[in-house]
Design a protein around this motif. Structure first.
Motif, PDB file in Angstrom:
ATOM      1  N   THR A 368       2.725   0.302 -58.344  1.00  0.00           N
ATOM      2  CA  THR A 368       1.538   0.060 -58.827  1.00  0.00           C
ATOM      3  C   THR A 368       0.246   0.337 -57.718  1.00  0.00           C
ATOM      4  O   THR A 368       0.637   0.298 -56.483  1.00  0.00           O
ATOM      5  N   GLY A 369      -0.785   0.795 -58.273  1.00  0.00           N
ATOM      6  CA  GLY A 369      -1.880   1.059 -57.450  1.00  0.00           C
ATOM      7  C   GLY A 369      -2.142   2.442 -56.814  1.00  0.00           C
ATOM      8  O   GLY A 369      -2.846   2.813 -55.935  1.00  0.00           O
ATOM      9  N   LYS A 372      -1.952   6.275 -61.077  1.00  0.00           N
ATOM     10  CA  LYS A 372      -1.564   6.909 -62.021  1.00  0.00           C
ATOM     11  C   LYS A 372      -2.507   7.038 -63.175  1.00  0.00           C
ATOM     12  O   LYS A 372      -2.716   8.182 -63.805  1.00  0.00           O
ATOM     13  N   ASP A 373      -3.201   5.921 -63.277  1.00  0.00           N
ATOM     14  CA  ASP A 373      -4.273   5.901 -64.081  1.00  0.00           C
ATOM     15  C   ASP A 373      -5.598   7.035 -63.969  1.00  0.00           C
ATOM     16  O   ASP A 373      -5.883   7.929 -64.609  1.00  0.00           O
ATOM     17  N   THR A 374      -5.708   6.943 -62.656  1.00  0.00           N
ATOM     18  CA  THR A 374      -6.745   7.974 -62.062  1.00  0.00           C
ATOM     19  C   THR A 374      -6.424   9.439 -62.232  1.00  0.00           C
ATOM     20  O   THR A 374      -6.958  10.254 -62.730  1.00  0.00           O
ATOM     21  N   LYS A 557      -8.650  -0.044 -51.360  1.00  0.00           N
ATOM     22  CA  LYS A 557      -9.923  -0.137 -51.909  1.00  0.00           C
ATOM     23  C   LYS A 557     -10.528  -1.612 -51.998  1.00  0.00           C
ATOM     24  O   LYS A 557     -11.560  -1.951 -51.368  1.00  0.00           O
ATOM     25  N   THR A 651      -0.493  -5.481 -63.954  1.00  0.00           N
ATOM     26  CA  THR A 651       0.814  -5.644 -63.214  1.00  0.00           C
ATOM     27  C   THR A 651       1.207  -6.968 -63.245  1.00  0.00           C
ATOM     28  O   THR A 651       2.238  -7.589 -63.212  1.00  0.00           O
TER      29      THR A 651
HETATM   30  N1  LIG Z   1      -6.910   9.514 -54.850  1.00  0.00           N
HETATM   31  C1  LIG Z   1      -7.668   8.299 -54.886  1.00  0.00           C
HETATM   32  N2  LIG Z   1      -8.900   8.485 -54.395  1.00  0.00           N
HETATM   33  C2  LIG Z   1      -9.685   7.161 -54.291  1.00  0.00           C
HETATM   34  N3  LIG Z   1      -9.380   6.286 -55.330  1.00  0.00           N
HETATM   35  C3  LIG Z   1      -8.229   6.289 -55.911  1.00  0.00           C
HETATM   36  C4  LIG Z   1      -7.466   7.396 -55.957  1.00  0.00           C
HETATM   37  N4  LIG Z   1      -6.245   6.931 -56.487  1.00  0.00           N
HETATM   38  C5  LIG Z   1      -6.627   5.843 -57.007  1.00  0.00           C
HETATM   39  N5  LIG Z   1      -7.768   5.258 -56.713  1.00  0.00           N
HETATM   40  C6  LIG Z   1      -8.207   4.060 -56.919  1.00  0.00           C
HETATM   41  O1  LIG Z   1      -7.095   2.862 -56.885  1.00  0.00           O
HETATM   42  C7  LIG Z   1      -7.289   2.011 -57.790  1.00  0.00           C
HETATM   43  C8  LIG Z   1      -5.812   1.889 -58.413  1.00  0.00           C
HETATM   44  O2  LIG Z   1      -5.643   3.166 -59.177  1.00  0.00           O
HETATM   45  P1  LIG Z   1      -5.061   3.376 -60.520  1.00  0.00           P
HETATM   46  O3  LIG Z   1      -5.444   2.432 -61.479  1.00  0.00           O
HETATM   47  O4  LIG Z   1      -5.325   4.861 -60.899  1.00  0.00           O
HETATM   48  O5  LIG Z   1      -3.346   3.021 -60.014  1.00  0.00           O
HETATM   49  P2  LIG Z   1      -1.970   2.925 -61.060  1.00  0.00           P
HETATM   50  O6  LIG Z   1      -0.946   3.545 -60.294  1.00  0.00           O
HETATM   51  O7  LIG Z   1      -2.373   3.194 -62.288  1.00  0.00           O
HETATM   52  O8  LIG Z   1      -1.841   1.278 -61.146  1.00  0.00           O
HETATM   53  P3  LIG Z   1      -0.956   0.455 -61.979  1.00  0.00           P
HETATM   54  O9  LIG Z   1       0.277   0.766 -61.967  1.00  0.00           O
HETATM   55  O10 LIG Z   1      -1.127  -0.905 -61.362  1.00  0.00           O
HETATM   56  O11 LIG Z   1      -1.693   0.367 -63.280  1.00  0.00           O
HETATM   57  C9  LIG Z   1      -8.369   2.404 -58.683  1.00  0.00           C
HETATM   58  O12 LIG Z   1      -9.345   1.555 -58.496  1.00  0.00           O
HETATM   59  C10 LIG Z   1      -8.614   3.865 -58.629  1.00  0.00           C
HETATM   60  O13 LIG Z   1      -9.891   4.297 -58.395  1.00  0.00           O
END
Ligand SMILES: Nc1ncnc2c1ncn2[C@@H]1O[C@H](COP(=O)(O)OP(=O)(O)OP(=O)(O)O)[C@@H](O)[C@H]1O
Length: 663
Positions: A368-369, A372-374, A557, A651
Motif C-alpha cells: 500500500t502507498g 500503483k494508482d500514480t 507524504k 486499504t
Molecule cells: N513517485 C512518487 N512521487 C511523489 N509522490 C508519489 C509517488 N508515488 C506515489 N506518490 C504519492 O503517494 C501517495 C500514494 O500513492 P498511490 O495512491 O499511487 O499508492 P497505491 O500503491 O495505489 O496505494 P494503495 O495500494 O493504498 O491504493 C499518493 O498521494 C501519491 O501522490
C-alpha cells in the motif's frame, strides 16, 4: 508395378502392421515416408477404393480469383518468393512448384512453359484433398500436419503412381495452417534419393516462410528457434519476464502448448533455466538449451525484440549488443517521475513503455502507498489513449452488493432502488480509455467470472438490459495482496489472474528504493507549490532516510505535510517529524502507536519472498491491534485513522473487514 500389384500392396498395407509392407523402391533409399496410416484412413474414413479411378475436381476461374484474394497479399508474395527460389533449384529435374491454400486448392504455380514432366492433375484450381484424391502430398500433409513425401506408387490411386511429390505445410504465428508448398514431377527416371533431397528443400522453404511470418508477428518480443531441425519450424517468443508469448505449430505440438498457454506459461517450464527473469540473461549468454521433458540439448538461434528489418529479413540477435540508449531530450513525463532515480522503477517504466499501446493488460503489484494508482495514471497519460477517459474503480471501497451494478451497469428500472435512467457502469464509461481496477484482490468471486467474460468477449451486458455493449479498454489492475496465494486458496480465479496479468509490474516498497532523497525532494517541491517554501535540516533528512516507511510514499507524504505545518520558518527539523515506528530513547511509548517493529514488518510484508507463517501471524495480530487503537483514537473516523496509520482509506476498509473491526 502394374495396377493389380499396386492395389494389392495398398490393401495389404491397410490390413497389416507397418513393418510388413514391402517398400516398392530400390535398395539404398534414404527415406521412404510411411503412408500406411493414410491408406487406412482412405479406406476406413474416406471410404475410397484403390481399384476405382481417381478424379481431381477443380474450382472455376472466379472462385480461384476469390481464393487468391482471400489468401492475403503479404503471405502470398512471401510464399511465391519461396516457390521461385525452390524452382531455381529443382526445375532441371522436371519438378514444378505450386502453392495450395489450407483447403488443398492450388492457387499459384511456378512452372516453366517448357516443363517436360509437368503433372496435368496439378493445374491451378485443382483440389487436392486426401478425402478425394487419396494419399497425396498436399492433402495428406494437411491432415497429418507435417511435411510429406509421396513417391510414385505410394499414392493411393494407381492413376497417380507415375507422380512424385513433396508437400510442406506452413503455419502462421498463431499456429493456424496457412497453406502448403508443393513440388511435383512425372519424371519416370526420378530416383528416390533425389526425391528425398527435394523433400528437404521444400521443408527448408516452409521453415523459412513460417519463421518470417512468426518473427514479423512477434517482433516486439524476443524469440528463439532450434538450429538444426530442418523439416519444421520450432520457434518460441517470450517477453522480458520469461512469459511465453507465442509458439510455432511444431513447438506447440512438441511441448503440448495450447493457445491458452500463451501469456500464461513461462519459458522455464519447458527449458532447463532459472525460474525467474534471470532466465532471459541465461538465454542471452548461451547457444544451447536443455529440454526439461527429454533432457535433450538443442542448439538455438536467438532473435532480439524490436528487430529492424534488412532486406525483408529480421536481423539475428547479437548477444553482446547492449540495450539501445534512448536519449530523452523532452521534459520528464509523469512516468519518468514515477521511475525517479531507482533502478527497479526505471526498469519497470522501460517495460511499461515497451508494452504500452499493445492491448496487453497490466498488473501492478506492491504494498500500500508505493504508487500503483500514480503509476496507472501516468501510463494512461503517456499512452495513445490519453485523450480517452481514465476510470478508476476500487473493488475494496465499494460494498460487495454494489460492485456488480457500479462496474457492469444496469438498464432502466433494473431493480428496486436503481436510478430510473439506469447506469452505464464503469466498464462502459472507460470505453476508448483506461480502466484502473484497484484492489482487484477484493473482487468477489462471482463478479470475477463476469469480469473475465467481459475481458474475453470485449462486450458488457448491463443488468436488466438485453443489449451487450462493445468496450475497448486498456485494463490496469492493482493489488497489494498476494494474488498467487489467493489463487491457490481458490478465492481468486486463476484464469482471471492470467487474463489480467498480461505484464506484471512489481513496485518496490519505499524502504528498498535507492532514491528516497529524490522522492523527498519531489514531495517537498509539491508542498512548496501549495504553501510557503519548505526546507529540511540535515538531522531531519537523515531521520527520513533511515526510517523504514511501512506506509511507503503515502506515509512519507503525510509525515512531511504534518511536519511542514508544525515547523518554524519553513524549516523542518527532526523534532517536527513524528514517526510511529521510531524507537527514540526520548519518545514515550504511550504517545506512539505500537506498530510491529520495522524489521518484523519488513520480513513479513515482503510479499515477493515468502515470510514464515509465524511471522505473518504475529504481524497480522499486531496490525489488527494497532488498527483498532487508531480507530478508537480517532472516534471511529476512517479517514482520520487512515491518515494516522499512513494508509489509504480503501486499504483501511479492507483491513477493518479482514480483522472484523467495526467502522
Ligand atoms: N513517485 C512518487 N512521487 C511523489 N509522490 C508519489 C509517488 N508515488 C506515489 N506518490 C504519492 O503517494 C501517495 C500514494 O500513492 P498511490 O495512491 O499511487 O499508492 P497505491 O500503491 O495505489 O496505494 P494503495 O495500494 O493504498 O491504493 C499518493 O498521494 C501519491 O501522490
Amino acid at each position: 508395378m502394374n495396377i493389380h500389384e499396386h492395389n494389392s500392396r495398398i490393401l495389404a498395407g491397410v490390413e497389416q502392421p507397418a513393418s510388413d509392407v514391402a517398400p516398392s523402391a530400390s535398395k539404398g533409399l534414404i527415406v521412404r515416408d510411411s503412408h500406411q496410416e493414410s491408406w487406412r484412413r482412405c479406406v476406413e474414413q474416406h471410404q475410397l477404393d484403390p481399384k476405382s479411378r481417381a478424379t481431381i475436381p477443380q474450382v472455376g476461374e472466379n472462385q480461384l480469383r476469390q481464393l487468391q484474394d482471400e489468401f492475403g497479399h503479404r503471405i502470398f508474395s512471401y510464399a511465391l518468393e519461396e516457390l521461385n527460389s525452390l524452382m531455381s533449384m529443382v526445375n532441371e529435374v522436371g519438378y514444378s512448384a505450386s502453392l495450395a491454400n489450407s483447403q488443398g486448392v492450388i492457387i499459384a504455380e511456378s512452372v516453366k512453359p517448357s516443363q517436360e514432366y509437368y503433372c496435368e492433375s496439378d493445374r491451378l484450381g485443382s483440389i487436392w484433398l486426401e478425402e478425394i484424391g487419396g494419399t497425396n502430398g498436399i492433402g495428406t500433409s494437411i491432415i497429418e500436419q507435417r511435411p510429406v513425401a509421396v513417391f510414385k506408387d505410394d499414392h493411393f490411386y494407381y492413376d497417380f503412381a507415375a507422380q512424385a511429390c513433396v508437400a510442406a505445410p506452413f503455419y502462421d504465428a498463431m499456429g493456424n495452417l496457412q497453406g502448403v508448398l508443393n513440388l511435383t514431377t512425372c519424371n519416370p527416371y526420378l530416383d528416390i534419393n533425389a526425391h528425398h533431397i527435394v523433400y528437404k528443400l521444400a521443408c527448408q522453404s516452409s521453415v523459412q516462410l513460417e519463421e518470417r511470418l512468426f518473427l514479423e508477428h512477434f517482433q516486439d518480443f524476443m524469440s528463439l528457434r532450434f538450429r538444426n531441425v530442418s523439416t519444421q519450424a520450432f520457434l518460441i517468443a517470450y517477453d522480458e519476464l520469461g512469459v511465453i508469448r507465442g509458439a510455432s505449430m511444431a513447438m506447440r505440438k512438441r511441448f503440448a502448448l495450447s493457445q491458452m498457454d500463451m501469456g500464461r506459461r513461462f519459458i522455464w517450464e519447458i527449458f532447463d533455466l532459472h525460474k525467474s527473469g534471470a532466465a532471459i540473461d541465461q538465454l542471452r549468454s548461451s547457444d544451447q538449451v536443455r529440454m526439461l521433458d527429454s533432457g535433450e540439448v538443442v542448439s538455438i538461434i536467438r532473435f532480439d525484440a524490436r528487430r529492424h528489418e534488412r532486406n525483408g529479413r529480421p536481423n539475428l540477435y547479437i548477444p553482446d549488443r547492449g540495450e539501445p540508449v534512448v536519449s530523452r531530450t523532452d521534459k520528464p513525463t509523469a512516468l519518468d517521475a514515477c521511475a525517479g532515480n531507482d533502478r527497479q522503477m526505471k526498469e519497470n517504466v522501460r517495460l511499461v513503455r515497451k508494452i504500452m499501446n499493445k492491448g496487453l493488460p497490466i498488473m501492478l503489484l506492491g504494498e500500500t502507498g508505493v504508487g500503483k494508482d500514480t503509476l496507472a495514471k501516468a501510463i494512461h497519460q503517456e499512452s495513445d489513449r490519453r485523450d480517452g477517459p481514465f476510470v478508476a474503480f476500487n473493488c475494496a471501497a465499494v460494498p460487495e452488493s454494489l460492485i456488480d451494478s457500479e462496474l457492469f451497469g444496469y438498464g432502466k428500472g433494473a431493480f428496486t432502488g436503481a436510478n430510473r435512467e439506469g447506469n452505464q457502469g464503469r466498464l462502459v464509461e472507460a470505453h476508448g480509455g483506461t480502466l484502473f481496477l484497484d484492489e482487484i484482490g477484493d473482487m468477489p468471486l462471482v463478479l470475477q467470472t463476469r469480469l473475465l467474460r467481459v475481458l474475453e468477449s470485449g462486450e458488457v451486458s448491463p443488468l436488466g438490459s438485453g443489449k451487450p455493449r462493445h468496450v475497448d479498454l486498456q485494463v490496469i489492475a492493482a493489488t497489494n495482496q498476494r494474488l498467487h496465494d489467493k489463487v491457490a486458496e481458490g478465492s481468486f480465479r486463476e484464469d482471471l489472474f492470467f487474463r489480467l496479468a498480461g505484464v506484471i509490474v512489481n513496485l518496490p516498497p519505499l524502504r528498498q528504493r535507492e532514491d528516497k532523497d529524490f522522492i523527498i525532494k519531489a514531495l517537498l517541491a509539491d508542498l512548496c507549490r501549495k504553501s510557503d517554501a519548505v526546507q529540511l535540516t540535515k538531522a531531519a533528512e537523515e531521520m527520513l532516510l533511515s526510517y523504514s516507511w511501512p506506509g511507503n510514499v503515502r506515509e512519507m507524504k503525510h509525515v512531511l505535510h504534518r511536519a511542514s505545518l508544525l515547523c518554524d520558518d519553513g524549516v523542518i527539523d527532526a523534532k517536527d517529524i513524528s514517526l510511529p515506528f521510531q524507537r527514540h530513547e526520548s519518545t514515550p511509548p504511550t504517545d506512539r502507536l505500537r506498530l510491529p517493529s520495522p524489521s518484523a514488518y519488513e520480513e513479513a510484508s515482503d510479499r515477493f519472498e515468502s515470510p514464515s507463517v509465524a511471522a505473518k501471524m504475529a504481524v497480522a495480530e499486531a496490525e489488527g491491534k494497532v488498527i483498532a487503537e487508531a480507530m478508537a483514537a480517532n472516534d471511529g473516523n476512517v479517514e482520520e485513522a487512515a491518515k494516522t496509520l499512513g494508509m489509504s482509506r480503501a486499504t483501511l476498509y479492507r483491513k477493518l473487514k479482514k480483522y472484523g473491526i467495526k467502522s
